[in-house]
Design an enzyme around this catalytic site. Structure first.
Site, PDB file in Angstrom:
ATOM      1  N   LYS A  69       0.855  -1.197   0.000  1.00 58.11           N
ATOM      2  CA  LYS A  69       0.000   0.000   0.000  1.00 58.11           C
ATOM      3  C   LYS A  69       0.880   1.232   0.000  1.00 58.11           C
ATOM      4  O   LYS A  69       1.827   1.333   0.794  1.00 58.11           O
ATOM      5  CB  LYS A  69      -0.840   0.001   1.295  1.00 58.11           C
ATOM      6  CG  LYS A  69      -1.771   1.179   1.411  1.00 58.11           C
ATOM      7  CD  LYS A  69      -3.109   0.864   0.764  1.00 58.11           C
ATOM      8  CE  LYS A  69      -3.991   2.065   0.591  1.00 58.11           C
ATOM      9  NZ  LYS A  69      -3.823   2.754  -0.697  1.00 58.11           N
ATOM     10  N   LYS A 105       5.302   1.941  -2.968  1.00 60.28           N
ATOM     11  CA  LYS A 105       5.258   3.337  -3.410  1.00 60.28           C
ATOM     12  C   LYS A 105       5.543   3.380  -4.894  1.00 60.28           C
ATOM     13  O   LYS A 105       6.237   2.498  -5.428  1.00 60.28           O
ATOM     14  CB  LYS A 105       6.321   4.161  -2.675  1.00 60.28           C
ATOM     15  CG  LYS A 105       5.994   5.646  -2.628  1.00 60.28           C
ATOM     16  CD  LYS A 105       5.093   5.981  -1.447  1.00 60.28           C
ATOM     17  CE  LYS A 105       4.764   7.441  -1.372  1.00 60.28           C
ATOM     18  NZ  LYS A 105       4.037   7.745  -0.124  1.00 60.28           N
ATOM     19  N   THR A 189      -6.009  12.877   7.737  1.00 64.34           N
ATOM     20  CA  THR A 189      -4.618  13.023   8.208  1.00 64.34           C
ATOM     21  C   THR A 189      -4.536  14.116   9.274  1.00 64.34           C
ATOM     22  O   THR A 189      -3.962  13.906  10.354  1.00 64.34           O
ATOM     23  CB  THR A 189      -3.670  13.320   7.035  1.00 64.34           C
ATOM     24  OG1 THR A 189      -3.889  12.338   6.031  1.00 64.34           O
ATOM     25  CG2 THR A 189      -2.223  13.265   7.469  1.00 64.34           C
ATOM     26  N   ASN A 220      -3.693  20.812   3.070  1.00 63.42           N
ATOM     27  CA  ASN A 220      -4.703  19.815   3.419  1.00 63.42           C
ATOM     28  C   ASN A 220      -4.510  19.302   4.843  1.00 63.42           C
ATOM     29  O   ASN A 220      -5.469  19.189   5.604  1.00 63.42           O
ATOM     30  CB  ASN A 220      -4.615  18.661   2.410  1.00 63.42           C
ATOM     31  CG  ASN A 220      -5.767  17.714   2.567  1.00 63.42           C
ATOM     32  OD1 ASN A 220      -6.880  18.129   2.866  1.00 63.42           O
ATOM     33  ND2 ASN A 220      -5.506  16.435   2.401  1.00 63.42           N
ATOM     34  N   SER A 355      -7.699   5.385   4.255  1.00 64.30           N
ATOM     35  CA  SER A 355      -7.550   4.695   2.961  1.00 64.30           C
ATOM     36  C   SER A 355      -7.902   3.215   3.123  1.00 64.30           C
ATOM     37  O   SER A 355      -8.538   2.609   2.258  1.00 64.30           O
ATOM     38  CB  SER A 355      -6.099   4.791   2.468  1.00 64.30           C
ATOM     39  OG  SER A 355      -5.920   5.972   1.740  1.00 64.30           O
TER      40      SER A 355
HETATM   41  P1  NAD Z   1      -0.507  20.583   0.608  1.00 62.91           P
HETATM   42  O1  NAD Z   1       0.158  20.790  -0.697  1.00 62.91           O
HETATM   43  O2  NAD Z   1      -1.993  20.572   0.702  1.00 62.91           O
HETATM   44  O3  NAD Z   1      -0.011  21.722   1.643  1.00 62.91           O
HETATM   45  C1  NAD Z   1       1.323  22.074   1.822  1.00 62.91           C
HETATM   46  C2  NAD Z   1       1.384  23.412   2.567  1.00 62.91           C
HETATM   47  O4  NAD Z   1       2.751  23.735   2.776  1.00 62.91           O
HETATM   48  C3  NAD Z   1       0.781  24.591   1.797  1.00 62.91           C
HETATM   49  O5  NAD Z   1       0.150  25.471   2.706  1.00 62.91           O
HETATM   50  C4  NAD Z   1       2.004  25.269   1.183  1.00 62.91           C
HETATM   51  O6  NAD Z   1       1.808  26.665   0.956  1.00 62.91           O
HETATM   52  C5  NAD Z   1       3.004  25.038   2.289  1.00 62.91           C
HETATM   53  N1  NAD Z   1       4.372  25.139   1.786  1.00 62.91           N
HETATM   54  C6  NAD Z   1       4.858  24.680   0.601  1.00 62.91           C
HETATM   55  N2  NAD Z   1       6.152  25.019   0.479  1.00 62.91           N
HETATM   56  C7  NAD Z   1       6.467  25.688   1.613  1.00 62.91           C
HETATM   57  C8  NAD Z   1       7.657  26.281   2.096  1.00 62.91           C
HETATM   58  N3  NAD Z   1       8.775  26.287   1.354  1.00 62.91           N
HETATM   59  N4  NAD Z   1       7.615  26.852   3.323  1.00 62.91           N
HETATM   60  C9  NAD Z   1       6.489  26.853   4.051  1.00 62.91           C
HETATM   61  N5  NAD Z   1       5.339  26.315   3.660  1.00 62.91           N
HETATM   62  C10 NAD Z   1       5.338  25.745   2.446  1.00 62.91           C
HETATM   63  O7  NAD Z   1       0.136  19.235   1.193  1.00 62.91           O
HETATM   64  P2  NAD Z   1      -0.461  18.302   2.327  1.00 62.91           P
HETATM   65  O8  NAD Z   1      -1.272  17.229   1.703  1.00 62.91           O
HETATM   66  O9  NAD Z   1      -1.057  19.141   3.418  1.00 62.91           O
HETATM   67  O10 NAD Z   1       0.876  17.595   2.841  1.00 62.91           O
HETATM   68  C11 NAD Z   1       1.744  18.232   3.768  1.00 62.91           C
HETATM   69  C12 NAD Z   1       2.715  17.208   4.319  1.00 62.91           C
HETATM   70  O11 NAD Z   1       2.003  16.155   4.951  1.00 62.91           O
HETATM   71  C13 NAD Z   1       3.621  16.522   3.278  1.00 62.91           C
HETATM   72  O12 NAD Z   1       4.857  16.247   3.887  1.00 62.91           O
HETATM   73  C14 NAD Z   1       2.898  15.222   2.995  1.00 62.91           C
HETATM   74  O13 NAD Z   1       3.776  14.212   2.500  1.00 62.91           O
HETATM   75  C15 NAD Z   1       2.401  14.898   4.388  1.00 62.91           C
HETATM   76  N6  NAD Z   1       1.290  13.942   4.421  1.00 62.91           N
HETATM   77  C16 NAD Z   1       0.128  14.225   3.777  1.00 62.91           C
HETATM   78  C17 NAD Z   1      -0.924  13.319   3.859  1.00 62.91           C
HETATM   79  C18 NAD Z   1      -2.255  13.620   3.224  1.00 62.91           C
HETATM   80  O14 NAD Z   1      -3.191  12.846   3.457  1.00 62.91           O
HETATM   81  N7  NAD Z   1      -2.412  14.713   2.497  1.00 62.91           N
HETATM   82  C19 NAD Z   1      -0.769  12.110   4.558  1.00 62.91           C
HETATM   83  C20 NAD Z   1       0.447  11.850   5.220  1.00 62.91           C
HETATM   84  C21 NAD Z   1       1.461  12.789   5.137  1.00 62.91           C
END
Ligand code: NAD
Length: 420
Positions: A69, A105, A189, A220, A355
């Protein structure tokens, strides 16, 4: 210059956990290394009539506890080493969350912002065709990751279903609700991050209510975390995104932070009150990492807490909502300073937990309400956190090591029972 290999990084932590468990070489070999690595060449007709070739990957790390997964990433820097490490972290995360999956992955080396929608769809369908022989609802179940989303999962699902001659929604998760996505997946998340923080703090005899929280990244994950931290009675003293960081000692509005993220509004537009301030760009994000707060939640990118700023982190608790936000050196500095770090593989596992609920609903063709999903998510998150906390007490180690020990021992036990 030393080339940073994320899989070597995984192996270092893995081997420390294996040392705690007293595992020998054979046991380490059957858990540490990927079972299968697939590299594919994707030929895609571009809008101008030319044909371009893209590199794609799928790494299947371990299947002792269930089908592989893990997400699919579209990024110009994606490569097999990165995908290999990400697949290993998924094996660990699924075992920590106690869901019946192994880790996998995938990725394509591409900058999707340079493709038209039609090109992106043809690329996704070419990838689904190429990895069709090794994926499936009981074999390997992809999901969205960096630069991929529900729409892309829909195309993947459709292509797989055509090749399979039957509608097969359970082959991917993170789908739109109309084709079998789960209610609650979008917020899972971020909500899980808050449940993890609350449960872990209560293990330390600390109440979350009234605590100051700073959240880096208002996407998100971060915006949902802010919303639920505020609901728990925390004071959101800082939040940031790519535009910079907003600070307000009297507390930012959690619901508004979420609304702005949904409407894709940058925090430079946040309507600050009298005591508030906005610090633009990188400076704002650095100031957030070291601001006066009880809880720091990196929810943006990897490597944000590093050897340079870890000594100045004022938070007592770091809840890793992003994947890999703390470098290995910073992790050591924080540990020496007594900062408690709830690691990514535990703090952000709510996404993969829902998921799993999505997949299970697809297979059973019976769908739950959002309340039921959130209740089950809370149950899983609390159990995972309390289990890791118990292991840390037993082995007198950090929470990150406790999570690894939990996962490695579960995967090793399953592999042993299968006679591998
Ligand atoms: P997203 O793209 O929705 O949000 C990312 C946020 O970070 C945005 O607000 C963006 O403006 C900000 N950002 C981007 N570059 C930046 C920088 N240089 N400095 C400061 N802020 C910055 O992404 P997401 O889905 O919220 O994911 C965020 C993290 O969580 C990632 O590491 C992702 O791998 C991890 N993650 C996400 C999920 C999920 O379900 N979406 C699950 C597990 C882990």
């Amino acid at each position: 210059m030393k080339v940073y290999d994320p899989f070597e990084n995984f192996l270092t932590t893995f081997n420390k956990a294996a040392d705690y468990l007293g595992l020998g070489k054979d046991e380490r070999d059957r858990v540490a290394y990927p079972e299968r690595q697939v590299e594919v060449s994707l030929r895609v007709r571009m809008d101008d009539g030319s044909v371009k070739t893209f590199e794609g990957y799928r790494v299947q790390h371990n299947s002792a506890r269930g089908p592989y997964k893990g997400g699919i990433r579209y990024h110009e820097k994606a490569d097999i080493n990165e995908v290999r490490a990400l697949s290993a972290w998924m094996s660990i995360k699924c075992a920590v969350a106690d869901i019946p999956y192994g880790g996998g992955k995938g990725g394509i080396k591409v900058d999707p912002s340079k493709l038209s929608e039609g090109e992106l769809e043809r690329l996704t369908r070419a990838y689904a065709d190429a990895i069709y022989p090794v994926v499936g609802p009981y074999t390997d179940i992809p999901a969205p990751d960096v630069n991929t989303n529900g729409k892309i999962m829909g195309w993947f699902c459709d292509e797989y279903s055509k090749l399979n001659h039957s509608f097969t929604p359970a082959v991917v998760t993170g789908k739109p609700i109309s084709i079998g996505g789960s209610l609650g997946r979008e917020e899972a998340t971020g909500l899980g991050v808050v449940i993890a923080a609350k449960t872990m703090l209560s293990n330390f005899g600390v109440e979350i209510k009234g605590k100051k929280v700073a959240v880096q990244g208002n996407g998100n994950v971060g915006s949902v975390a802010s919303k639920y931290f505020a609901k728990e009675g925390c004071v959101i003293v800082a939040a940031s995104d790519i535009s910079g960081a907003v600070f307000d000692e009297s507390g930012l509005d959690g619901e508004l932070l979420r609304k702005m993220a949904v409407e894709r509004k940058l925090l430079s537009e946040y309507p600050l009150g009298k005591g508030g301030k906005f610090v633009p760009g990188k400076d704002g994000n650095q100031a957030l990492i070291t601001c006066d707060t009880d809880i720091l939640v990196p929810a943006a990118l990897e490597n944000q807490i590093d050897a340079e700023n870890a000594g100045d982190v004022k938070a007592k608790y770091v809840i890793e909502a992003a994947n890999g936000p703390t470098t290995a050196e910073a992790d050591e500095i924080l540990e020496k300073r007594g900062v408690i770090v709830v690691p990514d593989i535990l703090a952000n596992c709510g996404g993969v937990v829902v998921s799993y609920f999505e997949w299970s609903q697809n297979l059973n063709r019976y769908y739950f309400s959002e309340e039921e999903i959130n209740e089950r998510l809370a149950h899983k998150m609390k159990a995972a956190v309390n289990n890791v906390y118990g292991i840390c007490k037993k082995y007198d180690c950090s929470l990150r090591m406790g999570a690894y020990i939990t996962a490695v021992s579960k995967i090793n036990e399953a592999a042993k029972m299968l006679g591998r």
